[in-house]
Structures are given as C-alpha cells and as structure tokens.
Design a protein around this motif. Structure first.
Motif, mmCIF file in Angstrom:
data_model
loop_
_atom_site.group_PDB
_atom_site.id
_atom_site.type_symbol
_atom_site.label_atom_id
_atom_site.label_comp_id
_atom_site.label_asym_id
_atom_site.label_seq_id
_atom_site.Cartn_x
_atom_site.Cartn_y
_atom_site.Cartn_z
ATOM 1 N N HIS A 7 11.687 50.359 28.317
ATOM 2 C CA HIS A 7 12.186 50.324 26.933
ATOM 3 C C HIS A 7 12.588 48.899 26.563
ATOM 4 N N PRO A 8 12.259 48.446 25.336
ATOM 5 C CA PRO A 8 12.573 47.066 24.923
ATOM 6 C C PRO A 8 14.040 46.684 25.035
ATOM 7 N N ASN A 9 14.945 47.678 24.921
ATOM 8 C CA ASN A 9 16.376 47.361 24.985
ATOM 9 C C ASN A 9 16.814 46.824 26.344
ATOM 10 N N GLU A 10 16.015 47.067 27.378
ATOM 11 C CA GLU A 10 16.409 46.654 28.725
ATOM 12 C C GLU A 10 15.662 45.416 29.209
ATOM 13 N N ARG A 11 14.913 44.786 28.334
ATOM 14 C CA ARG A 11 14.107 43.632 28.753
ATOM 15 C C ARG A 11 14.955 42.460 29.225
ATOM 16 N N ILE A 22 9.216 48.223 36.865
ATOM 17 C CA ILE A 22 9.293 48.588 35.456
ATOM 18 C C ILE A 22 8.286 49.702 35.171
ATOM 19 N N ILE A 23 8.803 50.861 34.730
ATOM 20 C CA ILE A 23 7.941 52.000 34.426
ATOM 21 C C ILE A 23 8.532 52.765 33.243
ATOM 22 N N ASP A 29 18.074 54.688 32.296
ATOM 23 C CA ASP A 29 17.505 53.339 32.285
ATOM 24 C C ASP A 29 17.138 52.861 33.685
ATOM 25 N N PHE A 30 17.742 53.500 34.710
ATOM 26 C CA PHE A 30 17.447 53.173 36.105
ATOM 27 C C PHE A 30 17.441 54.487 36.895
ATOM 28 N N VAL A 31 16.488 54.651 37.765
ATOM 29 C CA VAL A 31 16.446 55.846 38.616
ATOM 30 C C VAL A 31 15.970 55.455 40.011
ATOM 31 N N TRP A 32 16.349 56.267 41.002
ATOM 32 C CA TRP A 32 15.851 56.090 42.367
ATOM 33 C C TRP A 32 16.199 57.320 43.199
ATOM 34 N N CYS A 45 20.407 58.802 38.594
ATOM 35 C CA CYS A 45 20.042 58.369 37.246
ATOM 36 C C CYS A 45 21.193 57.556 36.658
ATOM 37 N N VAL A 46 20.902 56.361 36.174
ATOM 38 C CA VAL A 46 21.921 55.478 35.606
ATOM 39 C C VAL A 46 21.539 55.143 34.169
ATOM 40 N N GLU A 47 22.497 55.323 33.271
ATOM 41 C CA GLU A 47 22.305 54.999 31.853
ATOM 42 C C GLU A 47 23.160 53.797 31.503
ATOM 43 N N ARG A 48 22.589 52.844 30.773
ATOM 44 C CA ARG A 48 23.331 51.681 30.289
ATOM 45 C C ARG A 48 23.537 51.826 28.782
ATOM 46 N N LYS A 49 24.790 51.682 28.360
ATOM 47 C CA LYS A 49 25.097 51.770 26.942
ATOM 48 C C LYS A 49 25.916 50.555 26.515
#
Length: 216
Positions: A7-11, A22-23, A29-32, A45-49
């Motif tokens: 997503h462009p917001n995380e560039r 990057i996928i 916004d981040f997973v593993w 699962c991690v979300e950045r706000k």
C-alpha cells in the motif's frame, strides 16, 4: 519471513526495512509466521496507524472491522502501532488540535483526544489487541523488526524476564551458605547437619541480597 504491504501509505518504511518482502496484504501492514510455546506456529498481524488515520478509524469503525476480519482469517496475535504525529496535540479543552504554521487550530470536525485513549484501552482489554506507541516512522520500523525477531524463538527460551527476575535459591541452600560464609554447602551435607541437631543461631541465620533473617 517478514512481509510488508505494498500500500502507498507504507512506502516510507521500505528503505527502513530492507529485509521485509513487499507484497499485497488483505489484512494489516505487516504479517509473519512466528514461533510460540513448544515450537508451535502462530500468525502475527501488525497494523500501523498515524494519528489522523486512527481518528478516522475510530469515527467510522473501520479498524474494528479490520481486527474482526483478521481474527476470522486466522491471525492469532494482532498488534496496533499508533504512530503519533508531532503536528497534532490535545488542546486546553481536550479537543484535538492541528499545527498550521506557527498556530494551532482545532480539528474539524471536532474530536476529543480522550476518545483516542479510551479506544486504545478498550481495544486491549476487550479485543485482545496489543497496542504500542511510536514517535516516528523510524521507530515504527525498529519496533516491527524487533517484534518479528522476538517471534523467532519460543517464549520459554527468552532470557529477558529471567534476567530481570531470578527466583531465590531453595531454603536448604541458603542455610548451607550461612554455615560457611560465602561458600556453598551441598544439599545432602546440609540435610545431614540439620538432622544431626545442628540448630545453633549461626546455622539458622542466613543472609541473601543484603537482607538478614532468622529461620527460628
């Protein structure tokens, strides 16, 4: 393997996290895949706000919907990183203010900063989402990378908490130490001495971590 959304917001994080892949991601916004107790596997699962996005999500319920969908998708551990904006602050009346040039103006439509705290408190207590605060994109990248690293080892093999807290030795060992100053006496020897009736004050007194006690 650490994955970051395309997503462009995380560039702005790409150069700060060169090892992340990057996928496209449907959730977060981040997973593993991480390691958990006994070597079992967990999905993270991690979300950045950022602050403006967080406020919008609180108002329209979008983030709660994202959390619910991530749970249904099978993610075991869900995190939220609130990346705080230095250009946004709580005003004197508790309303969120934005900095424009040298001045601070009330956000329109108005929004009470206390609603952010209340939302994050309830998100942790009722929804089981782990919340962290970050002051910059660099700190966000560092936190995600360290969190990912933590999940490469089973919880029972981490040493941080054991370094902070170490249980005191068994009582029989403390007694053995008191008999010979700083020397340790074997457990079996201590038991034999105690069974033989050696209950002198010197034997029954011990000192550990600078605190002296009597065992009688």
């Amino acid at each position: 393997m650490l994955y970051i959304t395309d997503h462009p917001n995380e560039r702005d994080l790409y150069s700060l996290m060169p090892d992340a892949h990057i996928i496209p991601l449907l959730w977060g916004d981040f997973v593993w895949q991480g390691v958990w107790t006994g070597g079992s596997s967990v999905s993270v699962c991690v979300e950045r706000k950022r602050t403006r996005d967080l406020i919008n999500c609180i108002q329209d319920g979008r983030h709660l919907k994202q959390v619910s969908e991530a749970r249904e998708a099978g993610y075991d551990h869900i995190f939220l990183i609130w990346e705080m904006d230095p250009m946004i602050r709580p005003g004197d009346g508790g309303l969120v203010e934005l900095r424009r040039g040298k001045n601070w103006e009330t956000l329109v439509p108005t929004f009470h900063h206390a609603r952010i705290d209340s939302y994050l408190f309830q998100l942790q207590l009722y929804a089981g989402v782990h919340v962290f605060k970050s002051l910059s994109n660099k700190e966000t990248a560092r936190m995600v990378q360290n969190l990912h690293k933590m999940y490469t080892l089973e919880p029972e093999h981490h040493v941080s908490l054991r370094t902070i807290h170490t249980a005191p030795p068994p009582l029989v060992e403390l007694r053995g130490r008191s008999m010979h100053g700083s020397c340790w006496l074997g457990k079996h020897q201590v038991r034999r001495r105690m069974r033989a009736g050696d209950h002198s004050p010197d034997v029954l007194a011990w000192s550990w971590s600078g605190i002296s006690r009597r065992l009688d």
